[in-house]
Motif scaffolding. Structure first.
Motif, PDB file in Angstrom:
ATOM      1  N   VAL A  14     -22.141  -0.986  -6.877  1.00  0.00           N
ATOM      2  CA  VAL A  14     -22.034  -1.778  -5.652  1.00  0.00           C
ATOM      3  C   VAL A  14     -23.353  -2.505  -5.413  1.00  0.00           C
ATOM      4  O   VAL A  14     -24.430  -1.953  -5.678  1.00  0.00           O
ATOM      5  CB  VAL A  14     -21.717  -0.884  -4.429  1.00  0.00           C
ATOM      6  N   ALA A  15     -23.227  -3.736  -4.905  1.00  0.00           N
ATOM      7  CA  ALA A  15     -24.415  -4.456  -4.435  1.00  0.00           C
ATOM      8  C   ALA A  15     -24.125  -5.016  -3.054  1.00  0.00           C
ATOM      9  O   ALA A  15     -23.011  -5.496  -2.792  1.00  0.00           O
ATOM     10  CB  ALA A  15     -24.781  -5.586  -5.398  1.00  0.00           C
ATOM     11  N   VAL A  16     -25.117  -4.956  -2.171  1.00  0.00           N
ATOM     12  CA  VAL A  16     -25.011  -5.528  -0.834  1.00  0.00           C
ATOM     13  C   VAL A  16     -25.941  -6.733  -0.783  1.00  0.00           C
ATOM     14  O   VAL A  16     -27.174  -6.575  -0.801  1.00  0.00           O
ATOM     15  CB  VAL A  16     -25.383  -4.517   0.263  1.00  0.00           C
ATOM     16  N   VAL A  17     -25.347  -7.928  -0.750  1.00  0.00           N
ATOM     17  CA  VAL A  17     -26.127  -9.162  -0.688  1.00  0.00           C
ATOM     18  C   VAL A  17     -26.335  -9.511   0.788  1.00  0.00           C
ATOM     19  O   VAL A  17     -25.370  -9.676   1.533  1.00  0.00           O
ATOM     20  CB  VAL A  17     -25.403 -10.309  -1.419  1.00  0.00           C
ATOM     21  N   GLY A  18     -27.598  -9.641   1.173  1.00  0.00           N
ATOM     22  CA  GLY A  18     -27.913  -9.840   2.581  1.00  0.00           C
ATOM     23  C   GLY A  18     -28.352  -8.555   3.247  1.00  0.00           C
ATOM     24  O   GLY A  18     -28.401  -8.457   4.481  1.00  0.00           O
ATOM     25  N   ALA A  19     -28.681  -7.536   2.439  1.00  0.00           N
ATOM     26  CA  ALA A  19     -29.194  -6.274   2.991  1.00  0.00           C
ATOM     27  C   ALA A  19     -30.478  -6.557   3.771  1.00  0.00           C
ATOM     28  O   ALA A  19     -31.287  -7.392   3.378  1.00  0.00           O
ATOM     29  CB  ALA A  19     -29.459  -5.280   1.864  1.00  0.00           C
ATOM     30  N   SER A  20     -30.642  -5.858   4.881  1.00  0.00           N
ATOM     31  CA  SER A  20     -31.751  -6.180   5.766  1.00  0.00           C
ATOM     32  C   SER A  20     -32.289  -4.939   6.457  1.00  0.00           C
ATOM     33  O   SER A  20     -31.554  -3.965   6.673  1.00  0.00           O
ATOM     34  CB  SER A  20     -31.293  -7.198   6.822  1.00  0.00           C
ATOM     35  N   ALA A  31     -25.683  -1.859   4.511  1.00  0.00           N
ATOM     36  CA  ALA A  31     -26.584  -1.243   3.541  1.00  0.00           C
ATOM     37  C   ALA A  31     -26.860   0.214   3.884  1.00  0.00           C
ATOM     38  O   ALA A  31     -26.907   1.086   2.999  1.00  0.00           O
ATOM     39  CB  ALA A  31     -27.886  -2.038   3.477  1.00  0.00           C
ATOM     40  N   SER A  32     -27.039   0.495   5.161  1.00  0.00           N
ATOM     41  CA  SER A  32     -27.286   1.888   5.585  1.00  0.00           C
ATOM     42  C   SER A  32     -26.123   2.787   5.199  1.00  0.00           C
ATOM     43  O   SER A  32     -26.314   3.916   4.714  1.00  0.00           O
ATOM     44  CB  SER A  32     -27.527   1.942   7.098  1.00  0.00           C
ATOM     45  N   GLN A  33     -24.895   2.291   5.430  1.00  0.00           N
ATOM     46  CA  GLN A  33     -23.722   3.083   5.078  1.00  0.00           C
ATOM     47  C   GLN A  33     -23.594   3.228   3.561  1.00  0.00           C
ATOM     48  O   GLN A  33     -23.248   4.296   3.050  1.00  0.00           O
ATOM     49  CB  GLN A  33     -22.462   2.426   5.650  1.00  0.00           C
ATOM     50  N   LEU A  54     -34.791  -0.690   3.727  1.00  0.00           N
ATOM     51  CA  LEU A  54     -34.437   0.707   3.978  1.00  0.00           C
ATOM     52  C   LEU A  54     -35.165   1.642   3.015  1.00  0.00           C
ATOM     53  O   LEU A  54     -34.624   2.644   2.547  1.00  0.00           O
ATOM     54  CB  LEU A  54     -32.912   0.897   3.870  1.00  0.00           C
ATOM     55  N   GLY A  55     -36.397   1.260   2.715  1.00  0.00           N
ATOM     56  CA  GLY A  55     -37.227   2.098   1.864  1.00  0.00           C
ATOM     57  C   GLY A  55     -36.936   1.990   0.383  1.00  0.00           C
ATOM     58  O   GLY A  55     -37.519   2.734  -0.419  1.00  0.00           O
TER      59      GLY A  55
END
Length: 705
Positions: A14-20, A31-33, A54-55
């Motif tokens: 999985v990739a989250v584009v726009g993670a912030s 992204a946290s989930q 998120l580290g």
């Protein structure tokens, strides 16, 4: 076999584009989930600035990850969405979840962009959820790509509203309900509600499918998928009360609303239609517990007359039957109850419960064993003797209606002997239910009491509100043993109807076996007299090309001979000046009942049939029923016998019963014709005269799209 959505619900990466890192952005929540289960699959965070999110180290692009990614969540500003989709496809994505908004919901330009994106995704062999959605989650595969957590369980939730999904999970928790999956439908540019229902039907961990939908897309396909699911489907739908935007040109069109269409589709497909989030959770709780049946004979059981009467009313309002119990059942109840107990139905302990809590279990055992009882609704004080944390309002509710109002052992704070006895009764009720499984639902003033928790743990739905308990029981008796529904297939399209005039429509229906009296269209007196020689009177004269002919004085009945027919024509033509008229043999109206059968083509669900009481009072009485067309004769007969005025069909005040089977056969033929002609917007026979010796159509009308 439906579409393969494996990459959507169980991707390898999985990739989250726009993670912030910004909590105000949706890319932060997703992204946290996503990071809740890092050991299940690789999870990549993508932010065009790189750095850390998120580290964790964030890639500046999908390409920078350096390996294929199977599922990509895109939460970027609208202007960058198409480029992000292209990047995802270039990196081998098989599934995309589009959070980004600003497409079909924003107008024609957005719709065009959305269609272009969906086409690129499909051409690449991938699938797209959204855009304009709030993510997905699958508890069975530890896939968490939505902003909220969903407690694990057996319900798949497919919703067009994120906030409603949140409310549903909050309401579900007290009932012990959890979710196998959650999908925010978004704009359904590629993956549709139908695709998801079909996939959830195949998903072993899903035991029920809950849907909130504002746009069904292909409503007929949704009904087919729900009917074939093999597991309960519960629908909460918005906009049911809005009438069709198209101007109706027939009784059928005038009487058919979006609410009627959705309700008809749900009935035919076996879908539980609900009106509020609370009702949805009530129904889901019922369908997730206990046995089900197709019978609706309900025994209401209480230890207080007031609760029994209210519950009986609620049960009947929910569509259940509360018949008086037979002599044998009453005799068996009297053997276990005391003299003042009522055993007719409602069954009322009349205070015996506070003397002997075991009487609850004894009564339930007898009701479950009775052949004439399909389901049991227990209501009132049970739970109060052993309550430890209150109920409605958190305090004591006082005495049962039928027994003493006090005593040292009465109420939730009473003696331990009663509390222990009530809990033993709860365990005995659970044992009786296991031995003789029938739907059993409990309404209690103390639903969180230890005794009620024992029942709930045994699979007995427990509610605080009487109306919730009745609705739950109705859901448990809806399909049950009746088996899966069978939606009739649409026939192959027939040659288009060209002549939409009255006689052209008659000819179309006549060729399908719909009976009409002899008739001839005329334009002058010579034609009228020729028609009079062609068949015997009495005659009917109709002015054609009028919608409400009777209201306009365009129908003359019981014209005994040619002279009367000619006089009526001269009078009518002088008043109306119609271009043509129909001369018809007068049908025998003796002992007849006038019905209406019509079909209205809905843009989402296709042809929808309406049957009911017909004639000039159709729109006034509005005694009609709806079903998806074509309607088999068996189903048509069910619709007719379910009308409020169905007694007219079986004979009242000395009148004979009419031939309902003949009327049902005509309904089947009319609805089949309409279903085979997609160019027909409205097709109607009104009235359809049904007599003891058969049925005959007296008027017909068609409107093209």
């Amino acid at each position: 076999m439906g579409r393969d959505l494996t990459a959507l619900f169980d991707p390898g990466s999985v990739a989250v584009v726009g993670a912030s890192d910004d909590p105000a952005k949706y890319g932060h929540a997703v992204a946290s989930q996503a990071l809740r289960a890092p050991g299940r699959r690789p999870v990549h965070l993508v932010n065009r600035r790189g750095g850390t999110v998120l580290g964790r180290t964030a890639a500046p692009s999908l390409a920078a990850i350096g390996e294929p990614v199977e599922l990509v969540v895109i939460s970027v500003p609208g202007a960058g969405f198409e480029a992000a989709v292209d990047d995802a496809l270039a990196c081998g994505a098989r599934a995309i979840v589009g959070i980004t908004a600003g497409f079909a919901e924003a107008g024609p330009e957005g719709l065009a962009r959305q269609r272009a994106v969906a086409a690129r995704v499909r051409a690449a062999g991938a699938v797209l959820v959204g855009p304009n959605c709030l993510g997905i989650a699958d508890n069975t595969t530890e896939l968490y790509l939505a902003s909220d957590r969903f407690a694990p369980g057996g319900v798949a939730l497919l919703s067009q509203s994120g906030n409603l999904a949140l409310e549903l999970q909050l309401r579900a928790a007290p009932h012990g309900l959890g979710f196998s999956r959650f999908v925010s439908l978004g704009n359904q540019a590629d993956v549709t509600l139908v695709d998801l229902v079909e996939d959830c039907a195949r998903h072993e961990a899903t035991v029920a499918i809950a849907v909130y939908a504002e746009d069904f897309g292909d409503g007929r396909a949704f009904a087919r998928a729900a009917a074939a699911a093999g597991k309960p489907v519960v629908l909460l739908s918005a906009g049911r009360g809005a009438a069709s935007a198209r101007s109706a040109q027939s009784h059928t069109g005038a009487l058919t609303t979006s609410a009627d269409v959705v309700a008809a589709a749900c009935r035919d497909a076996g879908v539980e239609l609900v009106h509020t989030p609370r009702e949805m959770t009530v129904v889901l709780a019922a369908l997730s517990a206990g046995p089900r049946t197709s019978g609706r004979r309900t025994a209401v059981f209480t230890d207080g007359g007031g609760h029994g009467a209210i519950a009986a009313d609620a049960a009947e309002d929910a569509g259940l039957d509360v018949p008086e119990l037979g002599a044998r059942a009453q005799e068996r109840l009297r053997a276990v109850l005391w003299e003042q107990s009522a055993v007719g139905n409602p069954v009322d302990l009349a205070g015996m419960g506070e003397q002997n809590p075991g009487s609850y279990a004894d009564t339930v055992a007898e009701l479950l064993a009775a052949d004439e009882v399909d389901a049991v609704l227990m209501t009132g004080y049970f739970g109060g003797y052993a309550a430890s944390d209150g109920g409605l309002g958190g305090g004591s509710a006082g005495g049962a209606d039928g027994g003493s109002a006090g005593g040292p052992d009465h109420g939730p704070d009473g003696g331990s002997a009663l509390a222990q006895g009530e809990q033993r009764a709860a365990r005995a009720i659970a044992a009786h239910l296991a031995a003789a499984p029938k739907p059993l639902v409990v309404q209690s003033m103390y639903p969180r009491s230890p005794s009620c928790r024992i029942l709930a743990a045994a699979g007995v739905p427990v509610f605080a509100a009487t109306e919730d308990a009745a609705r739950a029981l109705a859901a448990m008796t809806a399909r049950g043993a009746a088996g899966p529904p069978a939606l009739p297939a649409l026939p192959a399209p027939a040659a288009p109807l060209r002549d939409t005039g009255y006689h052209g429509v008659r000819a179309l229906l006549d060729s399908a076996g719909v009976p009409f009296p002899p008739a001839r269209e005329i334009t002058d007196e010579a034609g009228l007299l020729a028609a009079a020689r062609e068949f015997e009177g009495p005659y009917v004269l109709k002015a054609l090309h009028l919608l409400h002919k009777s209201d306009a004085g365009g129908v003359a009945l019981r014209l005994a001979d040619a002279d009367a027919l000619l006089a009526a024509h001269r009078d009518m033509h002088a008043r109306l000046g119609a271009p043509s008229y129909s001369v018809e043999a007068m049908a025998d109206l003796t002992d007849g009942v006038e019905l209406i059968v019509g079909v209205n083509r809905d843009p989402r669900f296709g042809p929808v049939a309406m049957v009911g009481l017909g004639g000039v009072l159709t729109e006034t009485l509005r005694d009609v029923a709806f079903a998806l067309a074509p309607v088999p004769a068996r189903r048509a007969e069910e619709l007719l016998r379910g009308l409020r005025t169905a007694a007219l069909l079986t004979g009242v005040r000395g009148r004979p019963a009419v031939d309902v089977a003949a009327a049902a056969a005509v309904i089947e033929r009319v609805t089949a014709v309409a279903a085979a002609h997609p160019e027909i917007a409205e097709l109607e026979v009104n009235p359809l005269l049904v007599r003891p010796d058969g049925a005959v159509a007296l008027d017909a009308r068609a409107v093209l799209l």
